[in-house]
Design a protein around this motif. Sequence first.
Motif, PDB file in Angstrom:
ATOM      1  N   ILE A 209       8.250   0.282   1.886  1.00 10.30           N
ATOM      2  CA  ILE A 209       7.825  -1.083   2.210  1.00 10.30           C
ATOM      3  C   ILE A 209       6.360  -1.095   2.624  1.00 10.30           C
ATOM      4  O   ILE A 209       5.578  -1.958   2.191  1.00 10.30           O
ATOM      5  N   ARG A 210       5.965  -0.127   3.441  1.00 13.28           N
ATOM      6  CA  ARG A 210       4.575  -0.041   3.878  1.00 13.28           C
ATOM      7  C   ARG A 210       3.644   0.251   2.699  1.00 13.28           C
ATOM      8  O   ARG A 210       2.553  -0.332   2.587  1.00 13.28           O
ATOM      9  N   LEU A 211       4.079   1.131   1.802  1.00 13.57           N
ATOM     10  CA  LEU A 211       3.269   1.434   0.623  1.00 13.57           C
ATOM     11  C   LEU A 211       3.120   0.207  -0.264  1.00 13.57           C
ATOM     12  O   LEU A 211       2.026  -0.078  -0.769  1.00 13.57           O
ATOM     13  N   ARG A 212       4.198  -0.556  -0.452  1.00  7.43           N
ATOM     14  CA  ARG A 212       4.119  -1.776  -1.259  1.00  7.43           C
ATOM     15  C   ARG A 212       3.120  -2.760  -0.664  1.00  7.43           C
ATOM     16  O   ARG A 212       2.297  -3.351  -1.389  1.00  7.43           O
ATOM     17  N   GLN A 213       3.150  -2.917   0.651  1.00  2.93           N
ATOM     18  CA  GLN A 213       2.217  -3.833   1.307  1.00  2.93           C
ATOM     19  C   GLN A 213       0.772  -3.372   1.126  1.00  2.93           C
ATOM     20  O   GLN A 213      -0.118  -4.179   0.854  1.00  2.93           O
ATOM     21  N   ARG A 214       0.557  -2.076   1.262  1.00  2.00           N
ATOM     22  CA  ARG A 214      -0.812  -1.552   1.146  1.00  2.00           C
ATOM     23  C   ARG A 214      -1.324  -1.634  -0.289  1.00  2.00           C
ATOM     24  O   ARG A 214      -2.514  -1.888  -0.517  1.00  2.00           O
ATOM     25  N   LEU A 215      -0.441  -1.460  -1.260  1.00  2.00           N
ATOM     26  CA  LEU A 215      -0.842  -1.622  -2.656  1.00  2.00           C
ATOM     27  C   LEU A 215      -1.238  -3.066  -2.942  1.00  2.00           C
ATOM     28  O   LEU A 215      -2.226  -3.332  -3.624  1.00  2.00           O
ATOM     29  N   GLN A 216      -0.471  -4.015  -2.397  1.00  2.00           N
ATOM     30  CA  GLN A 216      -0.787  -5.425  -2.618  1.00  2.00           C
ATOM     31  C   GLN A 216      -2.075  -5.819  -1.919  1.00  2.00           C
ATOM     32  O   GLN A 216      -2.870  -6.609  -2.445  1.00  2.00           O
ATOM     33  N   GLU A 217      -2.308  -5.257  -0.729  1.00  2.00           N
ATOM     34  CA  GLU A 217      -3.562  -5.526  -0.029  1.00  2.00           C
ATOM     35  C   GLU A 217      -4.752  -4.916  -0.771  1.00  2.00           C
ATOM     36  O   GLU A 217      -5.831  -5.498  -0.813  1.00  2.00           O
ATOM     37  N   GLN A 221      -2.223  -6.580  -7.535  1.00  2.00           N
ATOM     38  CA  GLN A 221      -1.863  -6.651  -8.946  1.00  2.00           C
ATOM     39  C   GLN A 221      -0.659  -5.772  -9.287  1.00  2.00           C
ATOM     40  O   GLN A 221      -0.363  -5.580 -10.452  1.00  2.00           O
ATOM     41  N   ALA A 222      -0.007  -5.215  -8.271  1.00  2.00           N
ATOM     42  CA  ALA A 222       1.084  -4.281  -8.528  1.00  2.00           C
ATOM     43  C   ALA A 222       2.319  -4.698  -7.745  1.00  2.00           C
ATOM     44  O   ALA A 222       2.230  -5.127  -6.597  1.00  2.00           O
ATOM     45  N   ASP A 223       3.471  -4.573  -8.374  1.00  2.00           N
ATOM     46  CA  ASP A 223       4.737  -4.973  -7.762  1.00  2.00           C
ATOM     47  C   ASP A 223       5.642  -3.753  -7.682  1.00  2.00           C
ATOM     48  O   ASP A 223       6.175  -3.295  -8.700  1.00  2.00           O
ATOM     49  N   LEU A 224       5.812  -3.187  -6.494  1.00  2.00           N
ATOM     50  CA  LEU A 224       6.627  -1.987  -6.306  1.00  2.00           C
ATOM     51  C   LEU A 224       8.035  -2.371  -5.882  1.00  2.00           C
ATOM     52  O   LEU A 224       8.226  -3.069  -4.875  1.00  2.00           O
ATOM     53  N   LEU A 225       9.016  -1.912  -6.648  1.00  2.00           N
ATOM     54  CA  LEU A 225      10.423  -2.085  -6.309  1.00  2.00           C
ATOM     55  C   LEU A 225      11.059  -0.712  -6.208  1.00  2.00           C
ATOM     56  O   LEU A 225      10.845   0.141  -7.069  1.00  2.00           O
ATOM     57  N   TYR A 226      11.833  -0.476  -5.154  1.00  2.00           N
ATOM     58  CA  TYR A 226      12.415   0.846  -4.945  1.00  2.00           C
ATOM     59  C   TYR A 226      13.915   0.734  -4.719  1.00  2.00           C
ATOM     60  O   TYR A 226      14.423  -0.315  -4.311  1.00  2.00           O
ATOM     61  N   SER A 227      14.626   1.811  -4.978  1.00  2.00           N
ATOM     62  CA  SER A 227      16.068   1.850  -4.717  1.00  2.00           C
ATOM     63  C   SER A 227      16.483   3.276  -4.395  1.00  2.00           C
ATOM     64  O   SER A 227      15.851   4.243  -4.825  1.00  2.00           O
ATOM     65  N   TRP A 228      17.552   3.386  -3.619  1.00  2.00           N
ATOM     66  CA  TRP A 228      18.104   4.683  -3.233  1.00  2.00           C
ATOM     67  C   TRP A 228      19.061   5.149  -4.310  1.00  2.00           C
ATOM     68  O   TRP A 228      19.804   4.353  -4.891  1.00  2.00           O
ATOM     69  N   LYS A 229      19.061   6.449  -4.576  1.00  2.00           N
ATOM     70  CA  LYS A 229      19.946   7.024  -5.577  1.00  2.00           C
ATOM     71  C   LYS A 229      20.724   8.180  -4.959  1.00  2.00           C
ATOM     72  O   LYS A 229      20.298   8.767  -3.967  1.00  2.00           O
ATOM     73  N   PRO A 230      21.878   8.538  -5.531  1.00  2.00           N
ATOM     74  CA  PRO A 230      22.696   9.604  -4.957  1.00  2.00           C
ATOM     75  C   PRO A 230      21.947  10.927  -4.800  1.00  2.00           C
ATOM     76  O   PRO A 230      20.954  11.192  -5.484  1.00  2.00           O
ATOM     77  N   LEU A 231      22.479  11.725  -3.880  1.00  2.00           N
ATOM     78  CA  LEU A 231      21.919  13.021  -3.500  1.00  2.00           C
ATOM     79  C   LEU A 231      20.534  12.863  -2.873  1.00  2.00           C
ATOM     80  O   LEU A 231      19.662  13.697  -3.039  1.00  2.00           O
ATOM     81  N   PHE A 232      20.392  11.743  -2.151  1.00  2.00           N
ATOM     82  CA  PHE A 232      19.240  11.519  -1.290  1.00  2.00           C
ATOM     83  C   PHE A 232      17.915  11.532  -2.058  1.00  2.00           C
ATOM     84  O   PHE A 232      17.019  12.307  -1.777  1.00  2.00           O
ATOM     85  N   TYR A 234      14.971   8.688  -3.915  1.00  4.24           N
ATOM     86  CA  TYR A 234      14.466   7.333  -4.128  1.00  4.24           C
ATOM     87  C   TYR A 234      13.798   7.278  -5.487  1.00  4.24           C
ATOM     88  O   TYR A 234      13.203   8.253  -5.950  1.00  4.24           O
ATOM     89  N   VAL A 235      13.883   6.102  -6.102  1.00  3.65           N
ATOM     90  CA  VAL A 235      13.086   5.840  -7.293  1.00  3.65           C
ATOM     91  C   VAL A 235      12.337   4.537  -7.058  1.00  3.65           C
ATOM     92  O   VAL A 235      12.912   3.548  -6.576  1.00  3.65           O
ATOM     93  N   ALA A 236      11.053   4.561  -7.342  1.00  6.60           N
ATOM     94  CA  ALA A 236      10.217   3.365  -7.214  1.00  6.60           C
ATOM     95  C   ALA A 236       9.594   3.057  -8.563  1.00  6.60           C
ATOM     96  O   ALA A 236       9.067   3.952  -9.230  1.00  6.60           O
ATOM     97  N   VAL A 237       9.687   1.800  -8.971  1.00  5.52           N
ATOM     98  CA  VAL A 237       9.065   1.331 -10.206  1.00  5.52           C
ATOM     99  C   VAL A 237       7.940   0.385  -9.837  1.00  5.52           C
ATOM    100  O   VAL A 237       8.162  -0.609  -9.130  1.00  5.52           O
ATOM    101  N   VAL A 238       6.744   0.715 -10.268  1.00  2.00           N
ATOM    102  CA  VAL A 238       5.581  -0.125  -9.988  1.00  2.00           C
ATOM    103  C   VAL A 238       5.190  -0.808 -11.284  1.00  2.00           C
ATOM    104  O   VAL A 238       4.634  -0.177 -12.192  1.00  2.00           O
ATOM    105  N   HIS A 239       5.532  -2.071 -11.383  1.00  4.09           N
ATOM    106  CA  HIS A 239       5.261  -2.835 -12.601  1.00  4.09           C
ATOM    107  C   HIS A 239       3.821  -3.351 -12.569  1.00  4.09           C
ATOM    108  O   HIS A 239       3.374  -3.908 -11.577  1.00  4.09           O
ATOM    109  N   LYS A 240       3.119  -3.143 -13.639  1.00  7.06           N
ATOM    110  CA  LYS A 240       1.720  -3.543 -13.713  1.00  7.06           C
ATOM    111  C   LYS A 240       1.649  -5.024 -14.058  1.00  7.06           C
ATOM    112  O   LYS A 240       2.025  -5.450 -15.144  1.00  7.06           O
ATOM    113  N   THR A 241       1.152  -5.812 -13.116  1.00  5.60           N
ATOM    114  CA  THR A 241       1.123  -7.263 -13.312  1.00  5.60           C
ATOM    115  C   THR A 241      -0.245  -7.777 -13.712  1.00  5.60           C
ATOM    116  O   THR A 241      -0.428  -8.949 -13.973  1.00  5.60           O
ATOM    117  N   GLY A 242      -1.231  -6.908 -13.754  1.00  6.54           N
ATOM    118  CA  GLY A 242      -2.573  -7.302 -14.141  1.00  6.54           C
ATOM    119  C   GLY A 242      -3.482  -6.116 -14.104  1.00  6.54           C
ATOM    120  O   GLY A 242      -3.048  -4.989 -13.897  1.00  6.54           O
TER     121      GLY A 242
END
Length: 244
Positions: A209-217, A221-232, A234-242
């Motif tokens: 969450i902190r990284l997403r905020q800092r990228l936007q600041e 131009q970047a939209d970071l979405l993350y999710s938890w996956k099994p065996l501990f 994370y995967v984060a997808v940063v979609h290029k919006t511009g």
Amino acid sequence: MPAFKRLNRRAMEEEYMDDFSTGGDELLEALRHLRRLNRIFGASSPSLYGFKQLWRQSGRPDRVSVLDIGAGSGDVNRRILRWAARNGVDVRITLVDITEEACEEARNLYQGVPNITVRRCDLFDLPEGSADIVMSSQFLHHFDDVRLPEVVGQMLKASRLGVVISDIHRHWISWSAVWVVAHLVSDNRYIRHDGPLSVAKGFKSSDWIRLRQRLQERDGQADLLYSWKPLFRYVAVVHKTGKV
């Protein structure tokens, strides 16, 4: 064994693999043992999940070029190649690492595979728009919180569509599991030291969450979405919006 309360914050200690003045046969062995740990802990699944997410968001193109940054021997990409073959998608992957040992292991692992290229290079030497998708697996945790936006920003610049990041969930269960397995499967000092430390340098939800905020600041131009996956993991997808 450190007190688990130390896992409340990301560890700042450098891994042995971050010391580029050492290496040689011991590092080559560590890369081979790391492939075993990646299989045990399912490291390839989050990378494939994130790749498919960004591929769908980008209109399911028939051809996709990929840069895997800090790839090591690049073993997590084998599942992407199998998926691409089953689904008729022409995926070309360039494995990028800064050490010659990692490049050597990657060349050996993918010898005779035409859609894999190995390149010794630093992330910050890559030109803008080098590939459709820039990926990393267990790479981002090597950088402290101050540098994270800069590193992800450079990955975005090198991409045309976006970025897929897979990394470790910092948790006492994952730390304990990696410590035990690393000592069971290897006596290599890189594996025994860097394996548990990688978890301690990993991430929690608040870090993303902190990284997403800092990228936007930083770019807006970047939209970071993350999710938890099994065996501990994370995967984060940063979609290029511009333009970044």
